[in-house]
Design a protein around this motif. Structure first.
Motif, PDB file in Angstrom:
ATOM      1  N   ALA A 237       1.103   2.037   2.089  1.00 22.69           N
ATOM      2  CA  ALA A 237       0.446   2.803   1.034  1.00 22.69           C
ATOM      3  C   ALA A 237       0.309   2.030  -0.270  1.00 22.69           C
ATOM      4  CB  ALA A 237       1.213   4.100   0.791  1.00 22.69           C
ATOM      5  N   GLU A 238       1.343   1.266  -0.646  1.00 25.02           N
ATOM      6  CA  GLU A 238       1.353   0.637  -1.959  1.00 25.02           C
ATOM      7  C   GLU A 238       0.728  -0.752  -1.974  1.00 25.02           C
ATOM      8  OE1 GLU A 238       5.163   0.920  -3.892  1.00 25.02           O
ATOM      9  OE2 GLU A 238       5.453   2.997  -3.222  1.00 25.02           O
ATOM     10  N   VAL A 239       0.729  -1.427  -0.840  1.00 24.93           N
ATOM     11  CA  VAL A 239       0.128  -2.769  -0.787  1.00 24.93           C
ATOM     12  C   VAL A 239      -1.313  -2.700  -0.273  1.00 24.93           C
ATOM     13  CG1 VAL A 239       0.275  -5.073   0.233  1.00 24.93           C
ATOM     14  CG2 VAL A 239       2.357  -3.900  -0.531  1.00 24.93           C
ATOM     15  N   HIS A 240      -1.523  -1.937   0.777  1.00 29.60           N
ATOM     16  CA  HIS A 240      -2.856  -1.866   1.393  1.00 29.60           C
ATOM     17  C   HIS A 240      -3.651  -0.651   0.939  1.00 29.60           C
ATOM     18  CE1 HIS A 240      -2.162  -5.221   4.234  1.00 29.60           C
ATOM     19  NE2 HIS A 240      -0.902  -4.819   4.158  1.00 29.60           N
ATOM     20  N   GLY A 241      -2.974   0.347   0.366  1.00 27.66           N
ATOM     21  CA  GLY A 241      -3.668   1.507  -0.176  1.00 27.66           C
ATOM     22  C   GLY A 241      -3.481   2.771   0.654  1.00 27.66           C
ATOM     23  N   THR A 246      -3.821   6.724   5.601  1.00 31.57           N
ATOM     24  CA  THR A 246      -4.608   7.787   6.223  1.00 31.57           C
ATOM     25  C   THR A 246      -5.257   7.295   7.507  1.00 31.57           C
ATOM     26  OG1 THR A 246      -5.060   8.825   4.076  1.00 31.57           O
ATOM     27  CG2 THR A 246      -6.551   9.368   5.887  1.00 31.57           C
ATOM     28  N   GLN A 247      -5.689   6.039   7.506  1.00 29.54           N
ATOM     29  CA  GLN A 247      -6.307   5.475   8.705  1.00 29.54           C
ATOM     30  C   GLN A 247      -5.301   5.367   9.848  1.00 29.54           C
ATOM     31  OE1 GLN A 247      -8.448   1.860   7.876  1.00 29.54           O
ATOM     32  NE2 GLN A 247      -9.222   1.651   9.952  1.00 29.54           N
ATOM     33  N   LEU A 266      -4.509  -2.304   9.407  1.00 31.12           N
ATOM     34  CA  LEU A 266      -4.205  -3.357   8.433  1.00 31.12           C
ATOM     35  C   LEU A 266      -4.834  -4.696   8.788  1.00 31.12           C
ATOM     36  CD1 LEU A 266      -0.434  -2.675   7.643  1.00 31.12           C
ATOM     37  CD2 LEU A 266      -2.480  -1.546   6.750  1.00 31.12           C
ATOM     38  N   GLY A 267      -5.329  -4.847  10.003  1.00 29.32           N
ATOM     39  CA  GLY A 267      -5.926  -6.111  10.410  1.00 29.32           C
ATOM     40  C   GLY A 267      -4.913  -7.230  10.542  1.00 29.32           C
ATOM     41  N   TRP A 280       8.331  -7.641   1.199  1.00 28.40           N
ATOM     42  CA  TRP A 280       7.914  -6.741   0.120  1.00 28.40           C
ATOM     43  C   TRP A 280       9.062  -5.828  -0.304  1.00 28.40           C
ATOM     44  CZ3 TRP A 280       7.724  -1.394  -0.110  1.00 28.40           C
ATOM     45  CH2 TRP A 280       7.091  -0.861  -1.234  1.00 28.40           C
ATOM     46  N   ALA A 281       9.780  -5.277   0.666  1.00 25.37           N
ATOM     47  CA  ALA A 281      10.853  -4.338   0.365  1.00 25.37           C
ATOM     48  C   ALA A 281      11.957  -4.984  -0.461  1.00 25.37           C
ATOM     49  CB  ALA A 281      11.431  -3.777   1.664  1.00 25.37           C
TER      50      ALA A 281
END
Length: 293
Positions: A237-241, A246-247, A266-267, A280-281
């Protein structure tokens, strides 16, 4: 805890009938057969629990039916308001709303909750979702001075209602780590709450995604497993949106397994996703040692 089949009125014969109906339906649409069976089984469980608790006191709200014992008559209004407060944030975050009112059972103490329908979960839990029903511990059993604002912020309703909504929309097609991560993420987004302890630092040895996927509930360090599941969802949610999260949900509703849903959204392959989540975490999520005592 007993499985869904054991809780269905009529037992195996009913399940066989539901399975036949499911297979007929599945021949009409391109989706895994068990995703058609699952909602029918869940509804049968709800009907059984609804019947078993029909003599309890009850209060209805626009989206919930709350059943409780006389000892919690002074708590039901607060629980009702908190449930409705959770409804819009959860359904908005998941872009889905169940079609019927949700049954919430309020137990007066931990022993009553543990005995409910063979529940054998965490003794410290304030609630759990199972079989289409939310069951919670009375606020009086764990809050010194129960108040609405505190109950909304720290109580279990937003978390457990997220489990229920995901269960309805994905028809059981999700992994344990994902539903726990999503429930914590919505809770975090709505209330700013994170479960951070000395046992769930993200800077030490972590579980692999295979371990989280494989046997989530039996991992030795449950605090860490839950913390990692939140990290895995927050990263999306925070990196990819939010649109990518939702996808992922959309792919789950179409029958994709969680690893494929994430890869397609995310590809990136699942191994790269795991690596990026952990990196990231460590740099972006709270760690126990950084929290003021």
């Amino acid at each position: 805890m007993r499985n869904l089949v054991e809780m269905i009125p009529g037992g195996v014969p009913v399940v066989v009938g539901l399975m036949l109906a499911s297979l007929l339906l599945s021949s009409m649409v391109p989706i895994r057969p068990q995703m058609w069976l699952y909602p029918l089984v869940r509804q049968a469980v709800v009907m059984k629990i609804d019947y078993q608790t029909k003599n309890m006191l009850a209060q209805e709200t626009p989206h919930f039916i709350i059943r409780y014992t006389p000892s919690d008559a002074d708590m039901v209004a607060m629980v009702a308001e908190a449930a409705e407060a959770a409804y819009e944030p959860v359904t908005s975050a998941l872009h889905y709303a169940p079609g019927k009112k949700t049954l919430i059972l309020m137990h007066p103490d931990r022993q009553a909750m543990k005995q409910a329908y063979g529940w054998s979960g965490d003794a410290s839990a304030m609630g759990f979702y199972w079989g289409g029903v939310i069951q919670i511990l009375s606020p009086k059993a764990w809050m010194k001075n129960p108040s609405l604002n505190e109950f909304i912020a720290t109580g279990p309703l937003a978390h457990e209602y997220t489990h229920l909504v995901l269960d309805h929309m994905a028809r059981g097609n999700y992994s344990r780590w994902f539903t726990e991560g999503l429930a914590q993420y919505v809770e975090y987004r709505v209330n700013g709450y994170e479960w951070v302890t000395a046992d769930n630092r993200l800077t030490g040895k972590l579980y692999t995604m295979d371990e989280l996927d494989g046997d989530f509930d039996n991992l030795d360090n449950q605090a860490l497993a839950y913390r990692q599941s939140l990290a895995a969802v927050r990263y999306i949610a925070e990196v990819h949106g939010e649109a990518k999260l939702t996808q992922v949900l959309t792919y789950l509703t179409k029958g994709e397994k969680i690893n494929k849903a994430i890869e397609k959204s995310l590809g990136m392959d699942y191994g790269s996703y795991e690596t990026m989540v952990n990196l990231w975490a460590q740099g972006n999520m709270k760690q126990y040692s950084k929290i003021a005592k």
